[in-house]
Design a protein around this motif. Structure first.
Motif, PDB file in Angstrom:
ATOM      1  N   ILE A  67     -71.276  -3.460 -32.352  1.00 40.52           N
ATOM      2  CA  ILE A  67     -71.268  -4.995 -32.054  1.00 40.52           C
ATOM      3  C   ILE A  67     -72.045  -5.422 -31.068  1.00 40.52           C
ATOM      4  O   ILE A  67     -72.932  -6.332 -31.007  1.00 40.52           O
ATOM      5  CB  ILE A  67     -69.923  -5.413 -31.999  1.00 40.52           C
ATOM      6  CG1 ILE A  67     -69.351  -5.070 -33.325  1.00 40.52           C
ATOM      7  CG2 ILE A  67     -69.714  -6.952 -31.548  1.00 40.52           C
ATOM      8  CD1 ILE A  67     -67.701  -5.133 -33.562  1.00 40.52           C
ATOM      9  N   ALA A  68     -71.839  -4.629 -29.615  1.00 38.67           N
ATOM     10  CA  ALA A  68     -72.667  -5.103 -28.496  1.00 38.67           C
ATOM     11  C   ALA A  68     -74.111  -4.815 -28.634  1.00 38.67           C
ATOM     12  O   ALA A  68     -74.872  -5.889 -28.265  1.00 38.67           O
ATOM     13  CB  ALA A  68     -72.202  -3.924 -27.699  1.00 38.67           C
ATOM     14  N   ARG A  69     -74.532  -3.772 -29.467  1.00 37.25           N
ATOM     15  CA  ARG A  69     -75.940  -3.758 -29.867  1.00 37.25           C
ATOM     16  C   ARG A  69     -76.479  -4.689 -30.677  1.00 37.25           C
ATOM     17  O   ARG A  69     -77.629  -5.439 -30.352  1.00 37.25           O
ATOM     18  CB  ARG A  69     -76.424  -2.443 -30.691  1.00 37.25           C
ATOM     19  CG  ARG A  69     -76.390  -1.269 -29.510  1.00 37.25           C
ATOM     20  CD  ARG A  69     -76.706  -0.030 -30.083  1.00 37.25           C
ATOM     21  NE  ARG A  69     -78.129   0.122 -30.476  1.00 37.25           N
ATOM     22  CZ  ARG A  69     -78.719   0.654 -31.559  1.00 37.25           C
ATOM     23  NH1 ARG A  69     -77.901   1.110 -32.405  1.00 37.25           N
ATOM     24  NH2 ARG A  69     -80.031   0.763 -31.751  1.00 37.25           N
ATOM     25  N   SER A  70     -75.849  -5.041 -31.680  1.00 34.09           N
ATOM     26  CA  SER A  70     -76.205  -6.298 -32.584  1.00 34.09           C
ATOM     27  C   SER A  70     -76.246  -7.513 -31.882  1.00 34.09           C
ATOM     28  O   SER A  70     -77.211  -8.260 -32.068  1.00 34.09           O
ATOM     29  CB  SER A  70     -75.327  -6.082 -33.893  1.00 34.09           C
ATOM     30  OG  SER A  70     -75.589  -7.446 -34.542  1.00 34.09           O
ATOM     31  N   ALA A  71     -75.431  -7.799 -31.095  1.00 40.47           N
ATOM     32  CA  ALA A  71     -75.476  -9.109 -30.189  1.00 40.47           C
ATOM     33  C   ALA A  71     -76.614  -9.238 -29.309  1.00 40.47           C
ATOM     34  O   ALA A  71     -77.222 -10.187 -29.265  1.00 40.47           O
ATOM     35  CB  ALA A  71     -74.048  -9.299 -29.372  1.00 40.47           C
ATOM     36  N   GLN A  72     -76.850  -7.942 -28.809  1.00 39.67           N
ATOM     37  CA  GLN A  72     -77.945  -8.207 -27.917  1.00 39.67           C
ATOM     38  C   GLN A  72     -79.261  -8.233 -28.795  1.00 39.67           C
ATOM     39  O   GLN A  72     -80.260  -9.058 -28.302  1.00 39.67           O
ATOM     40  CB  GLN A  72     -77.723  -6.923 -26.989  1.00 39.67           C
ATOM     41  CG  GLN A  72     -79.230  -6.757 -26.019  1.00 39.67           C
ATOM     42  CD  GLN A  72     -79.231  -5.321 -25.465  1.00 39.67           C
ATOM     43  OE1 GLN A  72     -78.982  -4.470 -26.003  1.00 39.67           O
ATOM     44  NE2 GLN A  72     -80.070  -5.575 -24.297  1.00 39.67           N
ATOM     45  N   GLY A  73     -79.375  -7.415 -29.811  1.00 37.51           N
ATOM     46  CA  GLY A  73     -80.789  -7.644 -30.490  1.00 37.51           C
ATOM     47  C   GLY A  73     -80.904  -9.012 -30.973  1.00 37.51           C
ATOM     48  O   GLY A  73     -82.021  -9.505 -31.183  1.00 37.51           O
ATOM     49  N   ASN A  74     -79.805  -9.511 -31.587  1.00 33.32           N
ATOM     50  CA  ASN A  74     -79.751 -10.856 -32.250  1.00 33.32           C
ATOM     51  C   ASN A  74     -80.281 -11.883 -31.109  1.00 33.32           C
ATOM     52  O   ASN A  74     -81.019 -12.754 -31.472  1.00 33.32           O
ATOM     53  CB  ASN A  74     -78.663 -11.324 -32.988  1.00 33.32           C
ATOM     54  CG  ASN A  74     -78.188 -10.594 -34.260  1.00 33.32           C
ATOM     55  OD1 ASN A  74     -79.220  -9.825 -34.740  1.00 33.32           O
ATOM     56  ND2 ASN A  74     -76.879 -10.451 -34.609  1.00 33.32           N
ATOM     57  N   ALA A  75     -79.728 -11.556 -29.886  1.00 39.38           N
ATOM     58  CA  ALA A  75     -79.969 -12.611 -28.805  1.00 39.38           C
ATOM     59  C   ALA A  75     -81.620 -12.495 -28.654  1.00 39.38           C
ATOM     60  O   ALA A  75     -82.273 -13.424 -28.433  1.00 39.38           O
ATOM     61  CB  ALA A  75     -79.174 -12.304 -27.656  1.00 39.38           C
ATOM     62  N   VAL A  76     -81.962 -11.300 -28.340  1.00 38.42           N
ATOM     63  CA  VAL A  76     -83.631 -11.180 -28.384  1.00 38.42           C
ATOM     64  C   VAL A  76     -84.225 -11.851 -29.487  1.00 38.42           C
ATOM     65  O   VAL A  76     -85.199 -12.665 -28.974  1.00 38.42           O
ATOM     66  CB  VAL A  76     -83.763  -9.494 -28.107  1.00 38.42           C
ATOM     67  CG1 VAL A  76     -85.331  -9.338 -28.135  1.00 38.42           C
ATOM     68  CG2 VAL A  76     -83.212  -9.350 -26.575  1.00 38.42           C
ATOM     69  N   ASP A  77     -84.068 -11.381 -30.635  1.00 36.65           N
ATOM     70  CA  ASP A  77     -84.906 -12.170 -31.618  1.00 36.65           C
ATOM     71  C   ASP A  77     -84.602 -13.690 -31.728  1.00 36.65           C
ATOM     72  O   ASP A  77     -85.914 -14.305 -31.833  1.00 36.65           O
ATOM     73  CB  ASP A  77     -84.110 -11.669 -33.019  1.00 36.65           C
ATOM     74  CG  ASP A  77     -84.570 -10.275 -33.243  1.00 36.65           C
ATOM     75  OD1 ASP A  77     -85.485  -9.671 -32.821  1.00 36.65           O
ATOM     76  OD2 ASP A  77     -83.678  -9.657 -34.144  1.00 36.65           O
ATOM     77  N   TYR A  78     -83.553 -14.253 -31.383  1.00 39.92           N
ATOM     78  CA  TYR A  78     -83.319 -15.663 -31.232  1.00 39.92           C
ATOM     79  C   TYR A  78     -84.119 -16.158 -30.053  1.00 39.92           C
ATOM     80  O   TYR A  78     -84.869 -17.365 -30.247  1.00 39.92           O
ATOM     81  CB  TYR A  78     -81.920 -16.130 -31.293  1.00 39.92           C
ATOM     82  CG  TYR A  78     -81.680 -17.612 -31.224  1.00 39.92           C
ATOM     83  CD1 TYR A  78     -81.967 -18.227 -32.354  1.00 39.92           C
ATOM     84  CD2 TYR A  78     -81.573 -18.244 -30.115  1.00 39.92           C
ATOM     85  CE1 TYR A  78     -81.840 -19.702 -32.560  1.00 39.92           C
ATOM     86  CE2 TYR A  78     -81.333 -19.586 -30.071  1.00 39.92           C
ATOM     87  CZ  TYR A  78     -81.476 -20.413 -31.411  1.00 39.92           C
ATOM     88  OH  TYR A  78     -81.183 -21.487 -31.354  1.00 39.92           O
ATOM     89  N   ILE A  79     -83.987 -15.692 -28.833  1.00 42.74           N
ATOM     90  CA  ILE A  79     -84.769 -16.235 -27.693  1.00 42.74           C
ATOM     91  C   ILE A  79     -86.368 -16.188 -27.666  1.00 42.74           C
ATOM     92  O   ILE A  79     -87.008 -16.820 -27.335  1.00 42.74           O
ATOM     93  CB  ILE A  79     -84.090 -15.544 -26.379  1.00 42.74           C
ATOM     94  CG1 ILE A  79     -82.611 -15.924 -26.177  1.00 42.74           C
ATOM     95  CG2 ILE A  79     -84.982 -15.829 -25.330  1.00 42.74           C
ATOM     96  CD1 ILE A  79     -81.959 -14.924 -25.090  1.00 42.74           C
ATOM     97  N   LEU A  80     -86.711 -15.035 -28.311  1.00 44.63           N
ATOM     98  CA  LEU A  80     -88.056 -14.616 -28.276  1.00 44.63           C
ATOM     99  C   LEU A  80     -89.030 -15.104 -29.402  1.00 44.63           C
ATOM    100  O   LEU A  80     -90.136 -14.961 -29.588  1.00 44.63           O
ATOM    101  CB  LEU A  80     -88.455 -13.231 -28.069  1.00 44.63           C
ATOM    102  CG  LEU A  80     -87.934 -12.669 -26.660  1.00 44.63           C
ATOM    103  CD1 LEU A  80     -88.287 -11.268 -26.611  1.00 44.63           C
ATOM    104  CD2 LEU A  80     -88.436 -13.520 -25.289  1.00 44.63           C
ATOM    105  N   SER A  81     -88.447 -15.556 -30.464  1.00 47.81           N
ATOM    106  CA  SER A  81     -88.988 -16.013 -31.866  1.00 47.81           C
ATOM    107  C   SER A  81     -89.559 -17.409 -31.602  1.00 47.81           C
ATOM    108  O   SER A  81     -89.086 -18.180 -30.845  1.00 47.81           O
ATOM    109  CB  SER A  81     -88.080 -16.096 -32.898  1.00 47.81           C
ATOM    110  OG  SER A  81     -87.103 -16.997 -32.686  1.00 47.81           O
ATOM    111  N   PRO A  82     -90.813 -17.553 -32.003  1.00 40.61           N
ATOM    112  CA  PRO A  82     -91.240 -18.693 -31.805  1.00 40.61           C
ATOM    113  C   PRO A  82     -90.725 -20.220 -32.625  1.00 40.61           C
ATOM    114  O   PRO A  82     -90.230 -20.011 -33.373  1.00 40.61           O
ATOM    115  CB  PRO A  82     -92.879 -18.471 -32.419  1.00 40.61           C
ATOM    116  CG  PRO A  82     -93.092 -17.236 -33.005  1.00 40.61           C
ATOM    117  CD  PRO A  82     -91.571 -16.636 -32.798  1.00 40.61           C
TER     118      PRO A  82
END
Length: 57
Positions: free
Chosen positions: A42-57
């Motif tokens: 869950i922690a890895r998924s939350a971090q990964g989703n945040a990175v994808d959302y923040i860095l996506s154009p």
């Protein structure tokens, strides 16, 4: 000004999520991947989703 504010808030969020992953890794003694530990997944998924959302154009 507004961009800097949002960038700093999102950076703080990413740092906090990173510490949550580190905390789970240390608690469960998992060095790579998720070791089948649900809390770490869950922690890895939350971090990964945040990175994808923040860095996506």
């Amino acid at each position: 000004m507004i961009t800097a504010l949002y960038a700093s808030l999102l950076a703080v969020l990413m740092i906090w999520l990173s510490f949550q992953v580190i905390k789970q890794r240390r608690a469960n003694q998992v060095a790579y991947a998720d070791g089948g530990v649900e809390a770490l997944q869950i922690a890895r998924s939350a971090q990964g989703n945040a990175v994808d959302y923040i860095l996506s154009p």
